[in-house]
Design a protein around this motif. Structure first.
Motif, PDB file in Angstrom:
ATOM      1  N   SER A 123       2.869   6.729   3.340  1.00 57.45           N
ATOM      2  CA  SER A 123       2.356   7.941   2.699  1.00 57.45           C
ATOM      3  C   SER A 123       3.392   8.602   1.801  1.00 57.45           C
ATOM      4  CB  SER A 123       1.901   8.947   3.769  1.00 57.45           C
ATOM      5  OG  SER A 123       0.846   8.410   4.542  1.00 57.45           O
ATOM      6  N   HIS A 124       2.947   8.973   0.624  1.00 59.05           N
ATOM      7  CA  HIS A 124       3.749   9.739  -0.337  1.00 59.05           C
ATOM      8  C   HIS A 124       3.320  11.195  -0.199  1.00 59.05           C
ATOM      9  CE1 HIS A 124       5.160  10.093  -4.833  1.00 59.05           C
ATOM     10  NE2 HIS A 124       5.665  11.037  -4.066  1.00 59.05           N
ATOM     11  N   ILE A 125       4.255  12.048   0.203  1.00 56.02           N
ATOM     12  CA  ILE A 125       3.928  13.424   0.579  1.00 56.02           C
ATOM     13  C   ILE A 125       4.684  14.397  -0.317  1.00 56.02           C
ATOM     14  CG2 ILE A 125       4.043  15.127   2.457  1.00 56.02           C
ATOM     15  CD1 ILE A 125       3.862  12.656   4.367  1.00 56.02           C
ATOM     16  N   ILE A 126       3.955  15.352  -0.867  1.00 55.44           N
ATOM     17  CA  ILE A 126       4.551  16.397  -1.695  1.00 55.44           C
ATOM     18  C   ILE A 126       4.624  17.685  -0.879  1.00 55.44           C
ATOM     19  CG2 ILE A 126       4.379  17.750  -3.820  1.00 55.44           C
ATOM     20  CD1 ILE A 126       4.901  14.767  -4.275  1.00 55.44           C
ATOM     21  N   ILE A 136      -1.170  14.441   0.190  1.00 55.89           N
ATOM     22  CA  ILE A 136      -0.731  13.215   0.865  1.00 55.89           C
ATOM     23  C   ILE A 136      -1.439  12.038   0.209  1.00 55.89           C
ATOM     24  CG2 ILE A 136      -0.582  11.960   3.050  1.00 55.89           C
ATOM     25  CD1 ILE A 136      -1.086  14.749   4.410  1.00 55.89           C
ATOM     26  N   TYR A 137      -0.674  11.149  -0.400  1.00 57.49           N
ATOM     27  CA  TYR A 137      -1.235   9.916  -0.944  1.00 57.49           C
ATOM     28  C   TYR A 137      -0.859   8.766  -0.023  1.00 57.49           C
ATOM     29  CZ  TYR A 137      -1.400   5.573  -3.560  1.00 57.49           C
ATOM     30  OH  TYR A 137      -1.630   4.263  -3.924  1.00 57.49           O
ATOM     31  N   ARG A 138      -1.858   7.979   0.372  1.00 57.20           N
ATOM     32  CA  ARG A 138      -1.626   6.832   1.249  1.00 57.20           C
ATOM     33  C   ARG A 138      -1.747   5.549   0.418  1.00 57.20           C
ATOM     34  NH1 ARG A 138      -4.907  10.563   4.852  1.00 57.20           N
ATOM     35  NH2 ARG A 138      -3.348  11.360   6.304  1.00 57.20           N
ATOM     36  N   LYS A 139      -0.700   4.784   0.426  1.00 56.00           N
ATOM     37  CA  LYS A 139      -0.560   3.614  -0.453  1.00 56.00           C
ATOM     38  C   LYS A 139      -1.766   2.687  -0.369  1.00 56.00           C
ATOM     39  CE  LYS A 139       2.957   0.052  -1.410  1.00 56.00           C
ATOM     40  NZ  LYS A 139       4.224  -0.526  -0.899  1.00 56.00           N
ATOM     41  N   VAL A 140      -2.353   2.380  -1.526  1.00 56.23           N
ATOM     42  CA  VAL A 140      -3.583   1.574  -1.537  1.00 56.23           C
ATOM     43  C   VAL A 140      -3.310   0.087  -1.729  1.00 56.23           C
ATOM     44  CG1 VAL A 140      -4.993   3.507  -2.321  1.00 56.23           C
ATOM     45  CG2 VAL A 140      -3.988   1.980  -4.015  1.00 56.23           C
ATOM     46  N   HIS A 141      -2.193  -0.274  -2.373  1.00 52.51           N
ATOM     47  CA  HIS A 141      -1.862  -1.685  -2.573  1.00 52.51           C
ATOM     48  C   HIS A 141      -0.698  -2.049  -1.645  1.00 52.51           C
ATOM     49  CE1 HIS A 141      -3.539  -0.493  -6.606  1.00 52.51           C
ATOM     50  NE2 HIS A 141      -4.274  -1.557  -6.341  1.00 52.51           N
ATOM     51  N   LEU A 142      -0.950  -2.907  -0.693  1.00 55.95           N
ATOM     52  CA  LEU A 142       0.093  -3.300   0.263  1.00 55.95           C
ATOM     53  C   LEU A 142       0.778  -4.581  -0.190  1.00 55.95           C
ATOM     54  CD1 LEU A 142      -1.599  -2.510   3.700  1.00 55.95           C
ATOM     55  CD2 LEU A 142      -0.212  -1.026   2.235  1.00 55.95           C
ATOM     56  N   PHE A 143       2.083  -4.631   0.010  1.00 53.26           N
ATOM     57  CA  PHE A 143       2.914  -5.733  -0.478  1.00 53.26           C
ATOM     58  C   PHE A 143       2.908  -6.867   0.541  1.00 53.26           C
ATOM     59  CE2 PHE A 143       7.223  -7.591  -1.405  1.00 53.26           C
ATOM     60  CZ  PHE A 143       6.952  -7.990  -2.707  1.00 53.26           C
ATOM     61  N   ASP A 144       1.985  -7.790   0.368  1.00 56.67           N
ATOM     62  CA  ASP A 144       1.901  -8.991   1.204  1.00 56.67           C
ATOM     63  C   ASP A 144       2.256 -10.195   0.331  1.00 56.67           C
ATOM     64  OD1 ASP A 144       1.063  -7.330   3.191  1.00 56.67           O
ATOM     65  OD2 ASP A 144      -0.901  -8.225   3.472  1.00 56.67           O
ATOM     66  N   VAL A 145       3.522 -10.565   0.322  1.00 52.54           N
ATOM     67  CA  VAL A 145       4.004 -11.586  -0.609  1.00 52.54           C
ATOM     68  C   VAL A 145       4.950 -12.536   0.116  1.00 52.54           C
ATOM     69  CG1 VAL A 145       5.303 -12.019  -2.730  1.00 52.54           C
ATOM     70  CG2 VAL A 145       3.772 -10.050  -2.597  1.00 52.54           C
ATOM     71  N   THR A 146       4.751 -13.834  -0.116  1.00 52.16           N
ATOM     72  CA  THR A 146       5.643 -14.855   0.422  1.00 52.16           C
ATOM     73  C   THR A 146       6.111 -15.755  -0.718  1.00 52.16           C
ATOM     74  OG1 THR A 146       4.517 -14.857   2.555  1.00 52.16           O
ATOM     75  CG2 THR A 146       5.865 -16.778   2.036  1.00 52.16           C
ATOM     76  N   PRO A 168      -6.465  12.858  -7.363  1.00 51.07           N
ATOM     77  CA  PRO A 168      -6.251  13.504  -8.656  1.00 51.07           C
ATOM     78  C   PRO A 168      -4.819  14.007  -8.732  1.00 51.07           C
ATOM     79  CG  PRO A 168      -7.506  14.943  -7.197  1.00 51.07           C
ATOM     80  CD  PRO A 168      -7.385  13.619  -6.500  1.00 51.07           C
ATOM     81  N   PRO A 169      -4.281  14.200  -9.923  1.00 46.26           N
ATOM     82  CA  PRO A 169      -2.904  14.692 -10.051  1.00 46.26           C
ATOM     83  C   PRO A 169      -2.715  16.026  -9.336  1.00 46.26           C
ATOM     84  CG  PRO A 169      -3.735  13.914 -12.159  1.00 46.26           C
ATOM     85  CD  PRO A 169      -4.897  13.933 -11.226  1.00 46.26           C
ATOM     86  N   ILE A 170      -1.506  16.236  -8.815  1.00 49.40           N
ATOM     87  CA  ILE A 170      -1.159  17.467  -8.111  1.00 49.40           C
ATOM     88  C   ILE A 170      -0.259  18.301  -9.018  1.00 49.40           C
ATOM     89  CG2 ILE A 170       0.692  16.190  -6.949  1.00 49.40           C
ATOM     90  CD1 ILE A 170      -1.086  19.281  -5.505  1.00 49.40           C
ATOM     91  N   ASP A 171      -0.579  19.578  -9.162  1.00 48.39           N
ATOM     92  CA  ASP A 171       0.225  20.471  -9.992  1.00 48.39           C
ATOM     93  C   ASP A 171       1.534  20.823  -9.286  1.00 48.39           C
ATOM     94  OD1 ASP A 171      -1.557  20.575 -12.112  1.00 48.39           O
ATOM     95  OD2 ASP A 171      -2.669  22.255 -11.270  1.00 48.39           O
ATOM     96  N   GLY A 178       0.900  12.186 -10.878  1.00 46.23           N
ATOM     97  CA  GLY A 178       0.059  11.123 -10.352  1.00 46.23           C
ATOM     98  C   GLY A 178       0.870  10.373  -9.310  1.00 46.23           C
ATOM     99  N   LEU A 179       0.344  10.263  -8.090  1.00 41.94           N
ATOM    100  CA  LEU A 179       1.118   9.714  -6.979  1.00 41.94           C
ATOM    101  C   LEU A 179       0.810   8.239  -6.759  1.00 41.94           C
ATOM    102  CD1 LEU A 179       0.903  12.596  -4.354  1.00 41.94           C
ATOM    103  CD2 LEU A 179       2.500  12.299  -6.244  1.00 41.94           C
TER     104      LEU A 179
END
Length: 467
Positions: A123-126, A136-146, A168-171, A178-179
């Motif tokens: 989570s990215h928290i301002i 609170i932005y919760r990461k939508v793309h998870l890094f699953d890489v081999t 939406p953007p937070i002031d 944009g998070l």
């Protein structure tokens, strides 16, 4: 520096607890971008954060951007799960205290947010300068890489659950943020949507691996800045966290033309320090100049292609929420509907009984300034609210009006729709409604404001229809 001015009208609204404010901020804001080497020692990481914030305060920065995994970098997934905390835990409490004590905004770029034993979000928290969580932005793309040849074996989904919402953007004092988080950087659709929704700063707190950082970090960040004509702020993890993990570093701030305005070192085994901070000014006038000289957003061929968000259902309304309406603030207790893009609220002065307003969540002066998604959502909401008001007031007609611009009678420069349930004979001449509507909130014709209690009671009643 934010300057608050109060007009007579604003004072009236404050007296009835609508807390109207006239705010004007300078176009420039100094911010700090940070990098450090987080480990599995949360206490040590917190001390590093405190030191970085102290450095930022000395340099008079208004906001500090911290990297992904600011709380900890674990050595394995079991340790990561055991170290995670809820937002009510001691670590988040400490972050809030740091923000409040230093009177500075914080971007906690990546926090292992524990919901339960099976659900952890990245989570990215301002946090604002009084220590309150703003979003609170919760990461939508998870890094699953081999990638065996590069010794990359990472599966973020072994630990974290992916988020399900683009915010939406937070002031903030720096502008509309944009998070995003780290791997989100590789998905330009996300940044395009955020720019359409009004972002002038894109944020990518990260923990890029050393190998992917060397290959792609700088070019991706500069590309996101150039194509969106936005500032990009990217805090970063740096250095060797444990035997398995080395991060690239090179935290930076990129301007809307693609120039690097501030940067921290790239990873090097010779570096003696494991923490760095860099500063830059966010200049909204400069960004607007670039957008005016090369109006990329206006040149998009929406007739040939379009990018839209998946709309979610009606949102929960908290009575303590505060909604922006141009330079005014609307209390959540007077709001009876909220969607992804707009909200409906009871009116401080009514031309007819049941006269309510619908405004966009994002402050935009005219309809042409809205995205297609916002326009669709606004008028879908208008139809739903019209039906509710007609049921509530036992009518079969409504006046639905948008005063789009000053010479059309718009007195609040924020897109909004008037819904007025109509009855036979409510005006001597039917079209007098437009004269009354144009004059009802002008200084020389001001009616007494409605009591806040009455407006809240009406909103509570209207919510029941929508439930």
């Amino acid at each position: 520096m934010i300057v608050i001015k109060f007009t007579k009208e604003c004072m009236r609204n404050i007296c009835c607890s609508l807390v109207s404010k006239r705010m004007s901020s300078t176009s420039k804001c100094k911010v700090a971008v940070c990098q450090f080497t987080a480990t599995n020692d949360k206490s040590e990481n917190l001390t590093t954060v405190q030191n970085l914030v102290s450095d930022a305060v000395r340099e008079k920065a208004r906001m500090v951007f911290l990297p992904e995994a600011s709380d900890y970098m674990a050595s394995d997934k079991n340790e990561s799960k055991s170290l995670s905390e809820s937002l009510d835990g001691p670590l988040m409490k400490a972050y809030k205290e740091i923000a409040a004590q230093n009177k500075i905004w914080l971007s906690i770029g990546g926090f292992h947010e524990k919901i339960d034993d099976n659900t952890i979000y990245n989570s990215h928290i301002i946090i604002d300068d009084v220590g309150e969580i703003k979003t609170i932005y919760r990461k939508v793309h998870l890094f699953d890489v081999t990638i065996p040849e590069k010794k990359i074996f990472l599966r973020e989904s072994d630990i974290n659950v992916s988020g399900s919402q683009i915010l939406p953007p937070i002031d903030t004092p720096a502008g509309a943020l944009g998070l995003a988080i780290c791997y989100d950087l590789r998905f330009p659709e996300l940044s395009t949507l955020q720019t359409k929704l009004g972002a002038n700063i894109l944020t990518y707190p990260s923990a890029f691996t050393s190998s992917t950082g060397r290959a792609h970090w700088e070019v991706l960040l500069r590309a996101r800045a150039i194509e969106n004509q936005c500032y990009v702020i990217a805090a970063a993890q740096y250095g060797r966290h444990n035997k398995k993990r080395v991060s690239y570093g090179h935290a930076m701030i990129v301007d809307p033309w693609g120039n690097i305005k501030a940067e921290c070192p790239k990873y090097s085994e010779e570096m003696e320090t494991n923490q760095s901070i860099a500063f830059a000014e966010i200049d909204c006038e400069y960004m607007n100049k670039i957008r005016q000289e090369m109006p990329v957003q206006q040149h998009r061929r929406n007739d040939l292609y379009n990018l839209s968000m998946v709309l979610s259902k009606k949102k929960h309304i908290d009575d303590n929420d505060i909604f922006s309406f141009a330079d005014k603030k609307i209390l959540g207790s007077t709001v009876f509907y909220r969607s992804d893009y707009c909200y409906a609220f009871t009116n401080i002065r009514c031309v007819v009984p049941g006269h309510v307003l619908i405004a966009t969540l994002r402050s935009a002066p005219r309809l042409v300034d809205l995205t297609q998604e916002e326009i669709a959502d606004l008028f879908q909401t208008a139809v739903a609210v019209q039906r509710i008001m007609e049921m509530e007031h036992n009518t079969v007609s409504s006046t639905i009006c948008v005063q789009d611009g000053h010479f059309a009678g718009q007195t609040v420069p924020h897109v909004h729709v008037h819904i007025l349930p109509r009855k036979k004979g409510d005006f001597e001449r039917n079209d007098d409604v437009y004269t009354h509507l144009a004059n009802h909130d002008k200084e020389e014709n001001l009616q007494p404001v409605r009591p806040l209690e009455e407006m809240c009671k009406e909103a509570c009643k209207l919510r029941k229809y929508l439930n």
